[in-house]
Write a protein that holds these residues in place. Structure first.
Motif, PDB file in Angstrom:
ATOM      1  N   ARG A 160       4.921  -7.810   0.773  1.00 50.82           N
ATOM      2  CA  ARG A 160       3.965  -7.074   1.582  1.00 50.82           C
ATOM      3  C   ARG A 160       4.456  -6.800   3.007  1.00 50.82           C
ATOM      4  O   ARG A 160       4.155  -5.770   3.591  1.00 50.82           O
ATOM      5  N   ASP A 165       1.464  -1.845   1.371  1.00 55.67           N
ATOM      6  CA  ASP A 165       0.618  -1.483   0.221  1.00 55.67           C
ATOM      7  C   ASP A 165       0.600   0.031  -0.003  1.00 55.67           C
ATOM      8  O   ASP A 165       0.646   0.506  -1.135  1.00 55.67           O
ATOM      9  N   ARG A 199       0.239  -7.543  -5.769  1.00 59.37           N
ATOM     10  CA  ARG A 199       0.247  -8.485  -4.646  1.00 59.37           C
ATOM     11  C   ARG A 199      -0.144  -9.882  -5.112  1.00 59.37           C
ATOM     12  O   ARG A 199       0.421 -10.883  -4.675  1.00 59.37           O
TER      13      ARG A 199
END
Ligand code: HEC
Length: 220
Positions: A160, A165, A199
């Motif tokens: 991340r 994202d 994630r």
């Protein structure tokens, strides 16, 4: 000598024009047909009668649950985002990919997050597992049949902090390098659900690694 050449040339020209040059005339009789060339075949013609169906019509209604390719005014449905602006639809904020789920657009809160992640897991399994593997390690079934260099989603490059994202959303929608985009089959909301699920997988793997658990076996 040159005389014969010109003569031969003229004759050949007449011959070529004679054989190939007949164009555009209308014949009343059907043409000579050496090979059928699939001129006649069993197929449906829309707006034409058809004896195959009980109601005698060639036009068929789309199967229940079909998604429209475009609305009646020619606009691609909103949930597939073509031509739309904003983080929710593009994953980008101005010139940069953003980080974080667009919670408000997705209508998400703590209560609905588990269902959203489950949706992401299910969609991931349908759209991504064949290549990236169910654990995200890039060893899906296609890797055994020659698709090389499938990204391992647990590579720190895709974490991340290095890979926002919005960028993952963008790759899901539009593809990247060897991977084609899934924007035509995954509505906007499902793309974000997959991002959220990836994630979660990454976090689970990182937690397992730091707890010193053994690597998962090579088969995805
Ligand atoms: C048909 C096989 C295939 C499918 C299905 C597939 N991918 Fe990929 N994916 C690849 C390949 C191959 C690459 C490496 C692309 C490259 O670097 O050329 C890749 C790369 C990626 C990357 C890294 C892109 C980059 O910036 O380098 C991400 C993230 C990714 N895939 C996520 C997904 C997600 C999420 C799904 C499911 C919606 C998915 N992929 C479905 C084959 C696939």
């Amino acid at each position: 000598m040159i005389k014969y050449f010109i003569l031969a040339f003229a004759l050949t020209a007449v011959l070529v024009v004679g054989i190939f040059g007949v164009r555009g005339q209308k014949f009343s009789r059907p043409p000579l047909e050496l090979f059928p060339d699939m001129d006649r075949q069993d197929k449906l013609l829309s707006q034409a009668p058809d004896r195959f169906f009980a109601n005698g019509m060639g036009s068929r209604r789309p199967v229940d649950g079909s998604l429209p390719h475009a609305t009646a005014d020619g606009v691609f449905p909103l949930e597939f985002s073509t031509g739309m602006d904003g983080y929710y639809y593009t994953g980008a904020i101005d010139d940069y990919f953003g980080n974080g789920l667009p919670l408000e657009d997705l209508g998400l809160d703590a209560g609905s997050m588990p269902a959203f992640l489950r949706r992401g897991a299910e969609r991931y399994d349908v759209s991504c597992t064949p290549c990236h593997g169910s654990s995200g390690n890039g060893k899906g079934i296609t890797s055994y049949y020659g698709l090389a260099a499938i990204a391992n989603l647990h590579d720190p490059r895709f974490g991340r902090d290095q890979y926002p994202d919005g960028r993952m959303y963008h790759v899901i929608a539009n593809g990247q390098g060897l991977m084609s985009g899934y924007g035509a089959t995954l509505p906007v909301r499902d793309r974000w659900a997959i991002v959220a699920y990836v994630r979660a997988m990454q976090a689970a793997k990182a937690a397992a690694d730091s707890a010193g658990e053994p690597e998962p076996s090579a088969s995805n």
